[in-house]
Design an enzyme around this catalytic site. Structure first.
Site, PDB file in Angstrom:
ATOM      1  N   SER A 180      21.246 -27.138 -42.952  1.00 35.51           N
ATOM      2  CA  SER A 180      21.912 -25.985 -43.525  1.00 35.51           C
ATOM      3  C   SER A 180      20.984 -25.268 -44.516  1.00 35.51           C
ATOM      4  O   SER A 180      19.850 -24.958 -44.171  1.00 35.51           O
ATOM      5  CB  SER A 180      23.226 -26.431 -44.176  1.00 35.51           C
ATOM      6  OG  SER A 180      24.019 -25.339 -44.533  1.00 35.51           O
ATOM      7  N   ASP A 184      29.094 -26.045 -34.227  1.00 34.96           N
ATOM      8  CA  ASP A 184      28.813 -25.435 -35.530  1.00 34.96           C
ATOM      9  C   ASP A 184      29.015 -23.923 -35.410  1.00 34.96           C
ATOM     10  O   ASP A 184      28.292 -23.250 -34.693  1.00 34.96           O
ATOM     11  CB  ASP A 184      27.360 -25.756 -35.924  1.00 34.96           C
ATOM     12  CG  ASP A 184      27.004 -25.257 -37.326  1.00 34.96           C
ATOM     13  OD1 ASP A 184      27.806 -24.511 -37.925  1.00 34.96           O
ATOM     14  OD2 ASP A 184      25.923 -25.615 -37.813  1.00 34.96           O
ATOM     15  N   HIS A 226      29.712 -27.744 -38.453  1.00 32.24           N
ATOM     16  CA  HIS A 226      28.514 -27.625 -39.286  1.00 32.24           C
ATOM     17  C   HIS A 226      28.159 -28.966 -39.938  1.00 32.24           C
ATOM     18  O   HIS A 226      26.989 -29.284 -40.129  1.00 32.24           O
ATOM     19  CB  HIS A 226      28.771 -26.561 -40.359  1.00 32.24           C
ATOM     20  CG  HIS A 226      27.577 -26.231 -41.178  1.00 32.24           C
ATOM     21  ND1 HIS A 226      26.403 -25.760 -40.633  1.00 32.24           N
ATOM     22  CD2 HIS A 226      27.355 -26.300 -42.515  1.00 32.24           C
ATOM     23  CE1 HIS A 226      25.519 -25.560 -41.606  1.00 32.24           C
ATOM     24  NE2 HIS A 226      26.066 -25.872 -42.743  1.00 32.24           N
TER      25      HIS A 226
END
Lengths: 376, 197
Positions: free
Chosen positions: A155, A320, A353
């Site tokens: 991320s 995601d 995610h």
């Protein structure tokens, strides 16, 4: 399999001022970090692990209590770090660092402002991914590491791993960019702004100077985290994990916690608000929003990445939707366009995610296989 | 992934690649062809592979591999990025035949395509005997084959004509990997084409 065992944080103090991208200067700062494994004589086996929005330096192992006994405080990416794990501490020297503006010991908004002696609060500068990478390079200097064998992150951490290849092309040999994006979409920024508005409009925020009032904007931070959590999960996973199940019998036709998903989100929000700093949260989301290495290249990502010398492993996860596989492929195709070295794996996972934190066997096999080829 | 160990078409493909050229191998499996092109020919190689096991094996070889589905085209790859785009023994498994051929010649200057010839005499014999063929180049039973398209050299060449693709070179091999010159659509088990626009 056991991990790295009991760990303890260290603190590096830097006295040379750090000029920030946003214009300010930090006269001095502390970085809190942990290390696992041993740095080899050639200092060629170091991997920097960068954290995401709510992360910190405590990646692996357990911290100890006052009697030296391990606590329940397990590092946030413990499942991937340790002897025999993909980030194999028998082979690599792993470094985790809490980023500037953080709230886990590194200099941040709750730290004293040398100019006033009071907490920085709202006056702490907005820091960027580039600033973090610049500060991490100071830490590399401090540790005697000329070049990282790899920099890795998921991320927002993946964005730092990418930025490293641009800020210091000669100081990073491999970049592992996981569940990331080359820049935020309007939708991503929109979610971040709602989270920020929740904090900024909390009466206990006091313009960011809440420390002096002895309060914390818990309601805003809680809402911000609840919203964030929705974007970290996948629809399928929420349906499977919570469905429409009620917490206790029939609906009460009121506004207390009824559905399991409500209970989960409120719990996550409360837990987070209890330990995290609202000013840090604001800055982390801003760092996400501002990240856009192609901005100075008329939006041409391939041109922006052309100066990178590292080899890349890019990983995305099927469910995601915060940073979908398509966002990772933007990076991949820019690298292919340039003739740069890249491997890209798209992992089937139900965890949205958050998948990058999960112990998905195929995902870990990809990281493990890639890192086994990294020469020391 | 279930490809014959001996890949006679690899020799031909390797001979067509010049040092420093960029090659994209579609359905690259474990990256064996690319590894050969990189090591023997000094190519700059990239592969596309759908299966996770293939991607993992290619990463283990240090190959530039991009996980993706050929049925979705090659969107994201820029025009004319590669000198050669290779589709080795895979065209018969692709549903969108024309699209993948067009895409290959969009991203590359040359398409290199190899496929099993359904009109190979042994295959004809098998069908004459009442059974679907199973051979070195068609190694599957009818119930477990990944092949969706069954076609011959003549079929393929008529598609090339329809699509206005130029056949720059054609080589045909028998089951033992020997080059076939006479009666290729009858004596050839595997065909390898170089195509351009």
């Amino acid at each position: 399999m056991s991990g790295v065992g009991i760990v303890a944080a260290q603190c590096a103090h830097f006295t040379r001022p750090l000029a920030l991208k946003g214009g300010g200067v930090l006269p001095a700062f502390d970085l809190v970090y942990e290390t696992y494994g041993a740095l080899n004589a050639a200092k060629s086996n170091a991997i920097l692990v960068c954290h995401a929005l709510s992360g910190h330096h405590h990646i692996a192992g357990r911290t100890a209590d006052e009697f030296g006994k391990p606590t329940a405080n397990v590092g946030w990416w413990d499942n991937i770090v340790g002897p025999g794990r993909p980030l194999d501490t028998d082979r690599f020297f792993i470094v985790g660092v809490n980023n500037l503006g953080g709230c886990h010991g590194t200099t941040g908004p709750a730290s004293p402002n040398p100019a006033t002696g009071k907490p920085w609060g709202a006056d702490f500068p907005v820091v960027t991914v580039e600033d973090w990478v610049a500060s991490q390079a100071r830490l590399a200097d401090h540790l005697g590491i000329d070049a990282w064998a790899a920099v890795m992150g998921g991320s927002l951490g993946g964005m730092q791993a990418l930025q490293w290849t641009l800020s210091f092309p000669e100081r990073i040999r491999h970049s592992l960019v996981i569940a990331a994006a080359p820049k935020l979409s309007a939708e991503n920024i929109a979610f971040n702004d709602v989270a920020r508005q929740a904090i900024l409009t909390d009466p206990d925020f006091h313009g960011g100077h809440f420390y002096e009032h002895g309060v914390r904007p818990l309601r805003g931070l809680r809402l911000a985290r609840m919203l964030g959590h929705i974007t970290y999960l996948s629809d399928d996973q929420m349906a499977e994990k919570f469905g429409r199940r009620l917490r206790s019998g029939a609906g009460s036709y009121g506004f207390d916690v009824e559905f399991e998903i409500e209970s989960y989100l409120r719990h996550q929000g409360d837990k987070f608000a209890g330990v995290f700093d609202a000013n840090t949260y604001l800055r982390m989301t801003k760092a996400l929003d501002y990240f856009d290495p192609a901005q100075d290249f008329d939006g041409d990502l391939a041109r922006a990445l052309a100066r990178a010398r590292a080899k890349f492993l890019i990983i995305a996860f099927s469910t995601d939707w915060r940073f979908s596989p398509g966002r990772s492929r933007e990076i991949v195709h820019a690298l292919v366009h340039n003739g740069q070295a890249v491997a890209y794996a798209e992992i089937d996972s139900v965890h949205g995610h958050d998948s990058f934190l999960m112990n998905e066997p195929h995902y870990h096999a990809v990281v493990d296989t890639y890192l086994k080829r990294v020469t020391l | 992934m279930n490809q014959p160990a001996e890949r006679a078409d690899f020799d031909l493909i390797a001979s067509w690649v010049q040092p420093g050229e960029r090659v994209l191998d579609l359905g690259c499996g474990d990256g064996s062809l690319l590894q050969r092109l990189i090591e023997e020919r000094g190519a700059l190689g990239y592969g596309v592979e759908l299966e996770g096991a293939g991607v993992l094996a290619a990463i283990a070889k240090g190959i530039n591999v991009v996980q993706g589905n050929l049925e979705q085209g090659l969107s994201g790859f820029d025009d004319q990025t590669f000198n050669h785009v290779v589709l080795s023994r895979t065209l018969q498994t692709v549903r969108h035949t024309e699209r993948i051929l067009s895409e290959m010649l969009r991203v590359g200057r040359e398409a290199v395509v190899s496929f099993p010839n359904f009109a190979y005499w042994k295959n004809r014999m098998a069908v004459m005997g009442g059974r679907m063929p199973v051979s070195e180049d068609l190694p599957y039973e009818w119930f477990d084959t990944p092949n969706l398209r069954f076609f011959t050299l003549l079929d393929f060449e008529s598609l090339c004509t329809k699509m206005s693709l130029i056949i720059r070179e054609r080589q045909v091999l028998d089951e033992a990997g020997r080059l076939i010159v006479e009666e290729p659509n009858f004596l050839g088990s595997l065909a390898v084409y170089r195509l351009g626009r």
